[in-house]
Design a protein around this motif. Structure first.
Motif, PDB file in Angstrom:
ATOM      1  N   GLY A 124     -35.342  38.546  83.874  1.00  0.00           N
ATOM      2  CA  GLY A 124     -36.474  37.631  83.949  1.00  0.00           C
ATOM      3  C   GLY A 124     -37.757  38.239  84.455  1.00  0.00           C
ATOM      4  N   GLY A 125     -37.903  39.570  84.285  1.00  0.00           N
ATOM      5  CA  GLY A 125     -39.154  40.207  84.695  1.00  0.00           C
ATOM      6  C   GLY A 125     -39.340  40.226  86.190  1.00  0.00           C
ATOM      7  N   SER A 126     -38.256  40.506  86.931  1.00  0.00           N
ATOM      8  CA  SER A 126     -38.358  40.522  88.392  1.00  0.00           C
ATOM      9  C   SER A 126     -39.321  41.587  88.890  1.00  0.00           C
ATOM     10  CB  SER A 126     -36.970  40.764  89.005  1.00  0.00           C
ATOM     11  OG  SER A 126     -36.437  42.006  88.578  1.00  0.00           O
ATOM     12  N   ARG A 127     -39.625  42.568  88.022  1.00  0.00           N
ATOM     13  CA  ARG A 127     -40.584  43.601  88.409  1.00  0.00           C
ATOM     14  C   ARG A 127     -41.958  43.322  87.819  1.00  0.00           C
ATOM     15  NH1 ARG A 127     -39.139  48.571  89.285  1.00  0.00           N
ATOM     16  NH2 ARG A 127     -41.202  48.721  90.151  1.00  0.00           N
ATOM     17  N   GLY A 128     -42.208  42.026  87.544  1.00  0.00           N
ATOM     18  CA  GLY A 128     -43.446  41.676  86.876  1.00  0.00           C
ATOM     19  C   GLY A 128     -44.684  42.058  87.654  1.00  0.00           C
ATOM     20  N   SER A 129     -44.531  42.290  88.954  1.00  0.00           N
ATOM     21  CA  SER A 129     -45.690  42.663  89.756  1.00  0.00           C
ATOM     22  C   SER A 129     -46.027  44.139  89.628  1.00  0.00           C
ATOM     23  CB  SER A 129     -45.427  42.336  91.227  1.00  0.00           C
ATOM     24  OG  SER A 129     -44.381  43.133  91.731  1.00  0.00           O
ATOM     25  N   ILE A 130     -45.239  44.882  88.860  1.00  0.00           N
ATOM     26  CA  ILE A 130     -45.471  46.314  88.659  1.00  0.00           C
ATOM     27  C   ILE A 130     -46.120  46.531  87.300  1.00  0.00           C
ATOM     28  CG2 ILE A 130     -44.417  48.593  88.495  1.00  0.00           C
ATOM     29  CD1 ILE A 130     -44.154  47.424  91.251  1.00  0.00           C
ATOM     30  N   LEU A 131     -47.277  47.183  87.300  1.00  0.00           N
ATOM     31  CA  LEU A 131     -47.944  47.555  86.058  1.00  0.00           C
ATOM     32  C   LEU A 131     -47.828  49.059  85.892  1.00  0.00           C
ATOM     33  CD1 LEU A 131     -51.263  45.499  86.490  1.00  0.00           C
ATOM     34  CD2 LEU A 131     -49.227  44.823  85.194  1.00  0.00           C
ATOM     35  N   ARG A 132     -47.544  49.508  84.665  1.00  0.00           N
ATOM     36  CA  ARG A 132     -47.427  50.939  84.417  1.00  0.00           C
ATOM     37  C   ARG A 132     -48.210  51.330  83.166  1.00  0.00           C
ATOM     38  NH1 ARG A 132     -41.614  50.606  85.721  1.00  0.00           N
ATOM     39  NH2 ARG A 132     -41.258  51.582  87.751  1.00  0.00           N
ATOM     40  N   VAL A 133     -48.920  52.428  83.269  1.00  0.00           N
ATOM     41  CA  VAL A 133     -49.542  53.073  82.114  1.00  0.00           C
ATOM     42  C   VAL A 133     -49.256  54.558  82.258  1.00  0.00           C
ATOM     43  CG1 VAL A 133     -51.657  53.544  80.841  1.00  0.00           C
ATOM     44  CG2 VAL A 133     -51.366  51.332  81.984  1.00  0.00           C
ATOM     45  N   GLY A 134     -48.383  55.095  81.408  1.00  0.00           N
ATOM     46  CA  GLY A 134     -47.989  56.492  81.544  1.00  0.00           C
ATOM     47  C   GLY A 134     -47.415  56.731  82.924  1.00  0.00           C
ATOM     48  N   PRO A 135     -47.916  57.737  83.642  1.00  0.00           N
ATOM     49  CA  PRO A 135     -47.397  58.025  84.982  1.00  0.00           C
ATOM     50  C   PRO A 135     -48.028  57.172  86.080  1.00  0.00           C
ATOM     51  CG  PRO A 135     -49.059  59.635  84.434  1.00  0.00           C
ATOM     52  CD  PRO A 135     -48.917  58.739  83.212  1.00  0.00           C
ATOM     53  N   ILE A 136     -48.962  56.304  85.710  1.00  0.00           N
ATOM     54  CA  ILE A 136     -49.663  55.478  86.700  1.00  0.00           C
ATOM     55  C   ILE A 136     -48.858  54.212  86.956  1.00  0.00           C
ATOM     56  CG2 ILE A 136     -51.800  54.265  87.248  1.00  0.00           C
ATOM     57  CD1 ILE A 136     -53.160  56.095  85.107  1.00  0.00           C
ATOM     58  N   GLU A 137     -48.619  53.908  88.228  1.00  0.00           N
ATOM     59  CA  GLU A 137     -47.879  52.708  88.603  1.00  0.00           C
ATOM     60  C   GLU A 137     -48.690  51.911  89.613  1.00  0.00           C
ATOM     61  OE1 GLU A 137     -43.457  52.625  89.197  1.00  0.00           O
ATOM     62  OE2 GLU A 137     -44.057  52.193  91.265  1.00  0.00           O
ATOM     63  N   ILE A 138     -48.798  50.601  89.368  1.00  0.00           N
ATOM     64  CA  ILE A 138     -49.598  49.718  90.215  1.00  0.00           C
ATOM     65  C   ILE A 138     -48.709  48.579  90.688  1.00  0.00           C
ATOM     66  CG2 ILE A 138     -51.664  48.280  90.324  1.00  0.00           C
ATOM     67  CD1 ILE A 138     -52.471  49.893  87.657  1.00  0.00           C
ATOM     68  N   ASP A 139     -48.531  48.478  91.989  1.00  0.00           N
ATOM     69  CA  ASP A 139     -47.732  47.411  92.587  1.00  0.00           C
ATOM     70  C   ASP A 139     -48.690  46.326  93.067  1.00  0.00           C
ATOM     71  OD1 ASP A 139     -46.215  45.747  94.244  1.00  0.00           O
ATOM     72  OD2 ASP A 139     -44.841  47.375  94.785  1.00  0.00           O
ATOM     73  N   ASP A 141     -48.064  43.317  94.232  1.00  0.00           N
ATOM     74  CA  ASP A 141     -47.663  42.631  95.460  1.00  0.00           C
ATOM     75  C   ASP A 141     -48.067  43.421  96.695  1.00  0.00           C
ATOM     76  OD1 ASP A 141     -46.611  40.521  94.089  1.00  0.00           O
ATOM     77  OD2 ASP A 141     -44.541  41.225  94.165  1.00  0.00           O
ATOM     78  N   SER A 142     -47.804  44.739  96.648  1.00  0.00           N
ATOM     79  CA  SER A 142     -48.109  45.585  97.804  1.00  0.00           C
ATOM     80  C   SER A 142     -49.545  46.097  97.798  1.00  0.00           C
ATOM     81  CB  SER A 142     -47.152  46.789  97.842  1.00  0.00           C
ATOM     82  OG  SER A 142     -45.817  46.355  97.941  1.00  0.00           O
ATOM     83  N   HIS A 143     -50.236  45.881  96.665  1.00  0.00           N
ATOM     84  CA  HIS A 143     -51.608  46.360  96.509  1.00  0.00           C
ATOM     85  C   HIS A 143     -51.656  47.881  96.674  1.00  0.00           C
ATOM     86  CE1 HIS A 143     -55.940  45.220  96.283  1.00  0.00           C
ATOM     87  NE2 HIS A 143     -55.400  44.125  95.795  1.00  0.00           N
ATOM     88  N   LEU A 144     -50.683  48.561  96.050  1.00  0.00           N
ATOM     89  CA  LEU A 144     -50.609  50.017  96.104  1.00  0.00           C
ATOM     90  C   LEU A 144     -50.604  50.572  94.694  1.00  0.00           C
ATOM     91  CD1 LEU A 144     -47.814  50.396  98.821  1.00  0.00           C
ATOM     92  CD2 LEU A 144     -50.276  50.730  99.142  1.00  0.00           C
ATOM     93  N   ALA A 145     -51.221  51.732  94.521  1.00  0.00           N
ATOM     94  CA  ALA A 145     -51.218  52.424  93.238  1.00  0.00           C
ATOM     95  C   ALA A 145     -50.776  53.864  93.461  1.00  0.00           C
ATOM     96  CB  ALA A 145     -52.603  52.393  92.594  1.00  0.00           C
ATOM     97  N   SER A 146     -50.066  54.405  92.480  1.00  0.00           N
ATOM     98  CA  SER A 146     -49.565  55.769  92.619  1.00  0.00           C
ATOM     99  C   SER A 146     -49.418  56.406  91.254  1.00  0.00           C
ATOM    100  CB  SER A 146     -48.214  55.779  93.365  1.00  0.00           C
ATOM    101  OG  SER A 146     -47.282  54.943  92.714  1.00  0.00           O
ATOM    102  N   VAL A 147     -49.211  57.718  91.280  1.00  0.00           N
ATOM    103  CA  VAL A 147     -48.972  58.490  90.066  1.00  0.00           C
ATOM    104  C   VAL A 147     -47.649  59.222  90.241  1.00  0.00           C
ATOM    105  CG1 VAL A 147     -49.789  60.382  88.607  1.00  0.00           C
ATOM    106  CG2 VAL A 147     -51.437  58.776  89.594  1.00  0.00           C
ATOM    107  N   ILE A 148     -46.778  59.125  89.234  1.00  0.00           N
ATOM    108  CA  ILE A 148     -45.473  59.780  89.283  1.00  0.00           C
ATOM    109  C   ILE A 148     -45.551  61.027  88.420  1.00  0.00           C
ATOM    110  CG2 ILE A 148     -43.010  59.537  88.788  1.00  0.00           C
ATOM    111  CD1 ILE A 148     -43.423  56.500  89.174  1.00  0.00           C
ATOM    112  N   VAL A 149     -45.385  62.197  89.042  1.00  0.00           N
ATOM    113  CA  VAL A 149     -45.626  63.455  88.340  1.00  0.00           C
ATOM    114  C   VAL A 149     -44.473  64.422  88.557  1.00  0.00           C
ATOM    115  CG1 VAL A 149     -48.141  63.292  88.457  1.00  0.00           C
ATOM    116  CG2 VAL A 149     -46.897  64.366  90.332  1.00  0.00           C
ATOM    117  N   GLY A 150     -44.351  65.379  87.617  1.00  0.00           N
ATOM    118  CA  GLY A 150     -43.420  66.484  87.774  1.00  0.00           C
ATOM    119  C   GLY A 150     -42.086  66.267  87.104  1.00  0.00           C
ATOM    120  N   TYR A 151     -41.401  67.373  86.782  1.00  0.00           N
ATOM    121  CA  TYR A 151     -40.065  67.308  86.168  1.00  0.00           C
ATOM    122  C   TYR A 151     -39.074  66.679  87.142  1.00  0.00           C
ATOM    123  CZ  TYR A 151     -35.715  68.732  83.943  1.00  0.00           C
ATOM    124  OH  TYR A 151     -34.479  68.718  83.373  1.00  0.00           O
TER     125      TYR A 151
END
Length: 233
Positions: A124-139, A141-151
């Motif tokens: 049911g989209g329990s992670r609906g508060s998470i937005l992702r574009v490529g390696p960019i992740e935006i939470d 609920d927590s008002h936090l943004a991050s980039v996930i990088v590397g092998y």
């Protein structure tokens, strides 16, 4: 939740099986990250907050039952158990501890991908508060943004101003869409006397912060329109 951009943690100690699962999932639009043992699976779950976990039972360092129990203590991330154990008691144990589905080896990889999609839909989209574009992740609920990088994926937190966060989140809701300066002012700088050119300044700083974190080329100028958030290189 749709498969597009959903992140699946594949916890499987046999590389050949992990390769097949990851290949089929990625072909269906998922993103994947792998763990070859139970402790690494828990570390990646904590760091990356995947949308779904594919979890083998018989793994080194920490078995799948213990990993599943810890995941349930942490929250409700959907889990599909992968195992060679074809006994009703094992299926019952998986469901009792909190697995969302159970697949017995040898399995059809297409079926695994289909089950992953079904489990995410049922969640049911329990992670609906998470937005992702490529390696960019935006939470949101927590008002936090991050980039996930590397092998061996690492999460790099972004230090954004409120306006930069608003702009990034607004554009991430419609990746690849071109936004005019006026749209961004109305949506992200409400109630102020901001001029269109103010957005250029915010976007320039946001682009620099993304690139410093490893997300290059994600804010693009669209001639005669405005800006787009997407990697179109």
């Amino acid at each position: 939740m749709d498969a597009e951009n959903a992140l699946v943690l594949v916890a499987e100690d046999e590389p050949e099986i992990a390769d097949v699962i990851a290949a089929y999932l990625e072909r269906e639009g998922f993103r994947t990250v792998r763990a070859a043992d139970g402790r690494t699976a828990l570390e990646l779950h904590l760091a990356l907050k995947p949308d779904l976990v594919m979890l083998d039972v018989q793994m080194p360092r920490l078995n799948g039952w213990d990993v599943l129990a810890e995941l349930r203590r942490r929250g409700s991330t959907p889990v599909i158990m992968l195992t060679a154990l074809d006994q009703d008691i094992d299926k019952l144990q998986a469901l009792r501890i909190g697995a969302d589905d159970y697949v017995v080896k040898p399995f059809n990889a297409l079926e695994v991908a289909a089950r992953a999609r079904a489990v995410l839909r049922r969640s049911g989209g329990s992670r609906g508060s998470i937005l992702r574009v490529g390696p960019i992740e935006i939470d949101m609920d927590s008002h936090l943004a991050s980039v996930i990088v590397g092998y061996d994926p690492q999460r790099v937190s972004l230090s954004l101003t409120l306006t930069e966060f608003r702009i990034l989140a607004h554009m991430a809701r419609a990746p690849r869409r071109a936004f005019s300066r006026g749209e961004l002012v109305d949506a992200c700088l409400p109630g102020g006397d901001a001029l269109d050119r103010t957005v250029d300044t915010h976007l320039s700083k946001l682009r620099r912060k993304l690139e410093e974190a490893g997300a290059h080329g994600f804010i693009n100028n669209v001639r005669g329109v405005g800006f787009r958030l997407a990697d179109i290189s």
